[in-house]
Design a protein around this motif. Structure first.
Motif, PDB file in Angstrom:
ATOM      1  N   ARG A  28       0.865  -1.180   0.000  1.00 30.20           N
ATOM      2  CA  ARG A  28       0.000   0.000   0.000  1.00 30.20           C
ATOM      3  C   ARG A  28       0.900   1.228   0.000  1.00 30.20           C
ATOM      4  NH1 ARG A  28      -4.902  -1.474   0.093  1.00 30.20           N
ATOM      5  NH2 ARG A  28      -5.374  -3.543   0.910  1.00 30.20           N
TER       6      ARG A  28
ATOM      7  N   PRO B 121     -15.972  -2.979  -4.861  1.00 29.20           N
ATOM      8  CA  PRO B 121     -16.303  -2.618  -3.477  1.00 29.20           C
ATOM      9  C   PRO B 121     -15.332  -3.217  -2.465  1.00 29.20           C
ATOM     10  CG  PRO B 121     -17.866  -4.239  -4.335  1.00 29.20           C
ATOM     11  CD  PRO B 121     -17.032  -3.782  -5.496  1.00 29.20           C
ATOM     12  N   PHE B 122     -14.741  -4.389  -2.808  1.00 26.93           N
ATOM     13  CA  PHE B 122     -13.780  -5.019  -1.898  1.00 26.93           C
ATOM     14  C   PHE B 122     -12.367  -4.977  -2.487  1.00 26.93           C
ATOM     15  CE2 PHE B 122     -17.868  -7.008  -0.794  1.00 26.93           C
ATOM     16  CZ  PHE B 122     -17.892  -6.814   0.578  1.00 26.93           C
ATOM     17  N   GLY B 123     -12.125  -4.033  -3.412  1.00 25.18           N
ATOM     18  CA  GLY B 123     -10.819  -3.952  -4.060  1.00 25.18           C
ATOM     19  C   GLY B 123     -10.644  -5.120  -5.017  1.00 25.18           C
ATOM     20  N   GLY B 124      -9.398  -5.489  -5.303  1.00 23.03           N
ATOM     21  CA  GLY B 124      -9.180  -6.596  -6.225  1.00 23.03           C
ATOM     22  C   GLY B 124      -7.763  -7.127  -6.166  1.00 23.03           C
TER      23      GLY B 124
ATOM     24  N   THR C 294      -9.199   3.134  -2.871  1.00 22.20           N
ATOM     25  CA  THR C 294      -8.132   2.322  -2.275  1.00 22.20           C
ATOM     26  C   THR C 294      -6.826   2.694  -2.976  1.00 22.20           C
ATOM     27  OG1 THR C 294      -7.443   0.112  -1.579  1.00 22.20           O
ATOM     28  CG2 THR C 294      -8.454   0.247  -3.749  1.00 22.20           C
TER      29      THR C 294
ATOM     30  N   TRP D  82       4.358  -8.978   4.202  1.00 21.12           N
ATOM     31  CA  TRP D  82       2.925  -8.980   3.916  1.00 21.12           C
ATOM     32  C   TRP D  82       2.508 -10.325   3.309  1.00 21.12           C
ATOM     33  CZ3 TRP D  82       0.601  -9.664  -0.863  1.00 21.12           C
ATOM     34  CH2 TRP D  82      -0.800  -9.662  -0.819  1.00 21.12           C
TER      35      TRP D  82
ATOM     36  N   ARG E 153      -2.383   1.586  -3.954  1.00 19.77           N
ATOM     37  CA  ARG E 153      -1.297   0.618  -4.054  1.00 19.77           C
ATOM     38  C   ARG E 153       0.025   1.376  -4.000  1.00 19.77           C
ATOM     39  NH1 ARG E 153      -4.715  -2.273  -3.208  1.00 19.77           N
ATOM     40  NH2 ARG E 153      -5.373  -4.210  -4.196  1.00 19.77           N
TER      41      ARG E 153
ATOM     42  N   THR F 123     -17.091  -0.272   7.892  1.00 20.30           N
ATOM     43  CA  THR F 123     -17.458  -0.640   6.514  1.00 20.30           C
ATOM     44  C   THR F 123     -18.745  -1.465   6.487  1.00 20.30           C
ATOM     45  OG1 THR F 123     -15.897  -2.442   6.837  1.00 20.30           O
ATOM     46  CG2 THR F 123     -15.160  -0.633   5.447  1.00 20.30           C
TER      47      THR F 123
ATOM     48  N   PHE G 209      -2.556  -4.975   7.293  1.00 20.72           N
ATOM     49  CA  PHE G 209      -2.750  -3.808   6.445  1.00 20.72           C
ATOM     50  C   PHE G 209      -1.454  -3.004   6.251  1.00 20.72           C
ATOM     51  CE2 PHE G 209      -4.413   0.290   5.148  1.00 20.72           C
ATOM     52  CZ  PHE G 209      -5.525  -0.052   4.402  1.00 20.72           C
TER      53      PHE G 209
ATOM     54  N   CYS H 271      -9.824  -7.251  -0.168  1.00 21.77           N
ATOM     55  CA  CYS H 271     -10.331  -7.323   1.212  1.00 21.77           C
ATOM     56  C   CYS H 271     -10.361  -8.774   1.669  1.00 21.77           C
ATOM     57  CB  CYS H 271     -11.738  -6.728   1.274  1.00 21.77           C
ATOM     58  SG  CYS H 271     -12.505  -6.974   2.887  1.00 21.77           S
TER      59      CYS H 271
ATOM     60  N   ARG I 239      -0.203 -12.656   4.947  1.00 21.28           N
ATOM     61  CA  ARG I 239      -1.469 -12.836   4.216  1.00 21.28           C
ATOM     62  C   ARG I 239      -1.703 -14.326   3.934  1.00 21.28           C
ATOM     63  NH1 ARG I 239      -5.808  -9.421   1.540  1.00 21.28           N
ATOM     64  NH2 ARG I 239      -6.876 -11.051   0.461  1.00 21.28           N
TER      65      ARG I 239
ATOM     66  N   ARG J 227      -4.219  -8.310  -3.016  1.00 21.44           N
ATOM     67  CA  ARG J 227      -4.287  -7.433  -1.835  1.00 21.44           C
ATOM     68  C   ARG J 227      -5.721  -6.939  -1.621  1.00 21.44           C
ATOM     69  NH1 ARG J 227       0.563  -4.701   1.299  1.00 21.44           N
ATOM     70  NH2 ARG J 227      -0.656  -4.741   3.186  1.00 21.44           N
TER      71      ARG J 227
HETATM   72  C1  HEM Z   1     -18.841  -4.310   3.668  1.00 21.76           C
HETATM   73  C2  HEM Z   1     -17.741  -4.468   4.351  1.00 21.76           C
HETATM   74  C3  HEM Z   1     -16.350  -4.246   3.823  1.00 21.76           C
HETATM   75  C4  HEM Z   1     -15.916  -3.535   2.724  1.00 21.76           C
HETATM   76  C5  HEM Z   1     -16.772  -2.795   1.702  1.00 21.76           C
HETATM   77  C6  HEM Z   1     -14.473  -3.645   2.685  1.00 21.76           C
HETATM   78  C7  HEM Z   1     -13.672  -3.078   1.702  1.00 21.76           C
HETATM   79  C8  HEM Z   1     -12.302  -3.201   1.662  1.00 21.76           C
HETATM   80  C9  HEM Z   1     -11.463  -2.621   0.631  1.00 21.76           C
HETATM   81  C10 HEM Z   1     -11.943  -1.801  -0.548  1.00 21.76           C
HETATM   82  C11 HEM Z   1     -10.185  -2.949   0.935  1.00 21.76           C
HETATM   83  C12 HEM Z   1      -8.946  -2.584   0.112  1.00 21.76           C
HETATM   84  C13 HEM Z   1      -8.757  -3.678  -0.920  1.00 21.76           C
HETATM   85  C14 HEM Z   1      -7.778  -3.355  -2.006  1.00 21.76           C
HETATM   86  O1  HEM Z   1      -6.976  -2.419  -1.844  1.00 21.76           O
HETATM   87  O2  HEM Z   1      -7.806  -4.036  -3.060  1.00 21.76           O
HETATM   88  C15 HEM Z   1     -10.191  -3.741   2.149  1.00 21.76           C
HETATM   89  C16 HEM Z   1      -9.059  -4.252   2.752  1.00 21.76           C
HETATM   90  C17 HEM Z   1      -9.093  -4.982   3.911  1.00 21.76           C
HETATM   91  N1  HEM Z   1     -10.210  -5.408   4.599  1.00 21.76           N
HETATM   92 FE1  HEM Z   1     -12.136  -5.025   4.115  1.00 21.76          FE
HETATM   93  N2  HEM Z   1     -14.061  -4.404   3.753  1.00 21.76           N
HETATM   94  C18 HEM Z   1     -15.171  -4.802   4.465  1.00 21.76           C
HETATM   95  C19 HEM Z   1     -15.197  -5.602   5.586  1.00 21.76           C
HETATM   96  C20 HEM Z   1     -14.099  -6.179   6.168  1.00 21.76           C
HETATM   97  C21 HEM Z   1     -14.130  -7.082   7.301  1.00 21.76           C
HETATM   98  C22 HEM Z   1     -15.396  -7.564   8.011  1.00 21.76           C
HETATM   99  C23 HEM Z   1     -12.831  -7.397   7.603  1.00 21.76           C
HETATM  100  C24 HEM Z   1     -12.284  -8.292   8.675  1.00 21.76           C
HETATM  101  C25 HEM Z   1     -12.973  -9.095   9.430  1.00 21.76           C
HETATM  102  C26 HEM Z   1     -11.989  -6.685   6.655  1.00 21.76           C
HETATM  103  C27 HEM Z   1     -10.620  -6.734   6.637  1.00 21.76           C
HETATM  104  C28 HEM Z   1      -9.810  -6.120   5.698  1.00 21.76           C
HETATM  105  C29 HEM Z   1      -8.359  -6.163   5.743  1.00 21.76           C
HETATM  106  C30 HEM Z   1      -7.507  -6.836   6.811  1.00 21.76           C
HETATM  107  C31 HEM Z   1      -7.904  -5.466   4.614  1.00 21.76           C
HETATM  108  C32 HEM Z   1      -6.447  -5.259   4.208  1.00 21.76           C
HETATM  109  C33 HEM Z   1      -5.972  -6.458   3.405  1.00 21.76           C
HETATM  110  C34 HEM Z   1      -4.505  -6.407   3.034  1.00 21.76           C
HETATM  111  O3  HEM Z   1      -3.906  -5.325   2.987  1.00 21.76           O
HETATM  112  O4  HEM Z   1      -3.949  -7.495   2.765  1.00 21.76           O
HETATM  113  N3  HEM Z   1     -12.794  -5.971   5.799  1.00 21.76           N
HETATM  114  N4  HEM Z   1     -11.491  -3.882   2.576  1.00 21.76           N
END
Ligand code: HEM
Length: 530
Positions: free
Chosen positions: A105, A466-469, A403, A129, A405, A338, A122, A474, A133, A472
């Motif tokens: 990141r 919504p959860f990235g891609g 998000t 990482w 990188r 979130t 994170f 979510c 991961r 790395r």
């Molecule tokens: C609707 C709920 C959620 C949304 C919309 C969301 C969205 C995201 C997004 C956009 C990212 C960045 C991904 C990227 O850069 O490609 C992310 C990263 C992350 N999310 Fe979520 N998230 C949600 C819920 C959660 C939950 C419930 C957890 C844990 C229990 C979580 C843990 C993480 C972690 C640890 C990262 C960092 C991953 C990494 O850097 O390897 N998220 N999330």
């Protein structure tokens, strides 16, 4: 008088330097045919003092880029070159195919006082990482989330009872701020399934101690926090000198003591519990595996293809007791705001569109009847319309609006002459892409049908993030979707949701970290007698 003159001179000098710097960068980027947008971080901070949020900046920047047909734009954020990428094809390359160039990141180092930061997934970079991961991914598979489902369902039932009490239990509750109930729900699930603790959130209207601590752990991007980010990203030493931190010491200590004593307790009693701490303890010893059949496309994209060079000893250190505490707290940080945001906007959309609500209720009631009046993980996953409503809400109201990188290996941006260097970064404007008419016709129309089985295939997967891609992405997506499905199903089965006097129409967003409405989400909830 003399001092005033010197100060005035210094200000003039600074302005001239600033303009020279701007001009130099503009010429540089434009020579590579990339429009220059100035210092992005400075612009966001300046805007925050004018009452504008990060989202306002994301929206206006995206509109401007679109009008100029600019798929890549350049910023120089206090010396760090950062590109804005608006092109889904390019995003696919960056997030998946050429991931090796973008494993990090665009992050600042952790201030000394934020001792929990250091072992959080994170904030890890490169090999560290990858190793962490790989250890944590198996804790989030379908099978593991299924194991936690009963905890989710218990919190769902408590949510219904709480709402009943709040609206008076007489079937005509009128107005109700649903944020408070969702805050309790998401915190209750995090406490039980992540930390192995009873949150007591639903025992009382006032936030319980756990809830208060969890809420204090959330970051808000107000002007002061943004200033701290600038100082810390310029120099952690200066940040440490001023004693800056993002989280209060007492909150970090609370979670540290609570989680470590839970680990100690189960070790002394040689006891296995059903929560994430247990899963992380098993992951530490490499006892968890991912079965291939458990993965969908999003998760296959996320597989880390290169072997990690980090040795076994340092991997175990990443997930020692401090590492388990840090990552349990990270799941709260990343998952509380979130998930709550998604729940809030699903309720809002259902209130605004009663036809969608009725159709959803028919599906939920039918599944409930087929399952003897109880929900299960599998039965919730069979609900295709529920999935469509959630997907459209995530498109329309993405909880994470951007998000980023960090570049780990020099990268020639395809289609340009620009080489992004190691240490530089890029920004992905999730909200802008989700509201772009090129990828989502009539983007300001809330329409779950976009995600029907026949329409879904037409969606450009890299314009819907919504959860990235990629690797790395979510890690908590399955966890989030399971808890959201539980809450919506319980709520829609038990209550009719309607707009009330204080419902914001049109929506106004607050300046918080995740997408949230301004001043609460007031809705009318009415008990359905079964
Ligand atoms: C609707 C709920 C959620 C949304 C919309 C969301 C969205 C995201 C997004 C956009 C990212 C960045 C991904 C990227 O850069 O490609 C992310 C990263 C992350 N999310 Fe979520 N998230 C949600 C819920 C959660 C939950 C419930 C957890 C844990 C229990 C979580 C843990 C993480 C972690 C640890 C990262 C960092 C991953 C990494 O850097 O390897 N998220 N999330």
């Amino acid at each position: 008088m003399g001092i005033l003159l010197i100060l005035a001179g210094l200000v003039v000098l600074l302005v001239l330097l600033w303009q020279w710097h701007y001009h130099k960068n503009k010429v540089y980027f434009e020579s590579k045919r990339i429009p220059y947008r100035g210092n992005g971080i400075f612009r966001v901070v300046l805007n925050s003092f004018k009452g504008l949020s990060i989202l306002d900046d994301v929206i206006s920047s995206y509109k401007r880029d679109k009008a100029e047909n600019a798929l890549v734009t350049g910023n120089n954020d206090f010396g760090v070159i950062t590109l804005g990428i608006q092109d889904p094809d390019l995003l696919k390359a960056i997030l998946v195919k050429d991931f090796d160039h973008f494993a990090d990141r665009r992050m600042f180092s952790a201030p000394k006082n934020d001792y929990l930061f250091k072992k959080m997934l994170f904030f890890q970079k490169g090999e560290q990482w990858k190793a962490l991961r790989s250890k944590l991914s198996p804790t989030f598979t379908t099978g593991k989330i299924k194991r936690l489902f009963s905890l989710f369902d218990q919190s769902g039932k408590k949510l219904v009872k709480y709402v009943e009490q709040e609206i008076g239990g007489n079937g005509d509750g009128g107005e109700f701020d649903i944020i408070e109930a969702y805050s309790k729900f998401t915190m209750d699930i995090i406490a039980s399934s992540v930390c192995g603790i009873d949150s007591h959130a639903f025992d009382q209207k006032e936030p319980s101690f756990f809830e208060k601590m969890g809420q204090k752990m959330q970051l808000s991007f107000d002007g002061f926090t943004l200033l701290k980010i600038i100082v810390i990203s310029l120099s952690t030493t200066i940040g440490d000198f001023f004693g800056f931190s993002f989280f209060a010491r007492d909150v970090q200590d609370f979670f540290s003591v609570a989680i470590k004593s839970s680990i100690h307790d189960r070790q002394v009693k040689n006891e296995k519990r059903n929560d994430f701490i247990q899963l992380m303890l098993e992951a530490r010893e490499d006892k968890l595996k991912i079965e291939d059949h458990e993965l969908d496309r999003f998760e296959r994209d996320a597989i880390i293809k290169t072997e990690t060079t980090t040795d076994k000893a340092s991997t175990a250190e990443l997930l020692d007791d401090d590492g388990i505490v840090a990552n349990a707290v990270l799941f709260m940080l990343a998952g509380y705001d979130t998930t709550q945001s998604l729940l809030i906007f699903v309720a809002y959309a259902l209130a605004l569109y009663p036809d969608i609500q009725d159709k959803l209720r028919t599906e939920i009631d039918q599944v409930l009847e087929e399952n003897g009046g109880e929900f299960s993980y599998d039965s919730l996953n069979k609900m295709t319309y529920l999935d469509m409503v959630i997907n459209e809400t995530l498109r329309f109201y993405p909880p994470a609006t951007v998000t980023d990188r960090g570049c780990t290996k020099d990268y020639k941006i395809p289609g340009t002459e620009f080489i992004l260097k190691k240490g530089q970064g890029l920004i992905i404007p999730i909200y802008g892409l989700h509201h772009d008419a090129d990828y989502f016709p009539e983007p300001e129309k809330f329409d779950p049908e976009r995600f029907s089985a026949e329409n879904k295939a037409k969606i450009n997967q890299y314009a819907y993030l919504p959860f990235g891609g990629g690797p790395r992405n979510c890690i908590g997506m399955r966890f989030a979707l399971a808890e959201v499905k539980v809450a919506i199903s319980h709520l829609v089965h038990n209550f009719r949701i309607e707009p009330s006097k204080k419902t914001l129409i049109p929506m106004k967003f607050s300046k918080s970290n995740s997408l949230k409405p301004q001043g609460g989400m007031f809705l009318g909830l009415h008990k359905i007698q079964h």
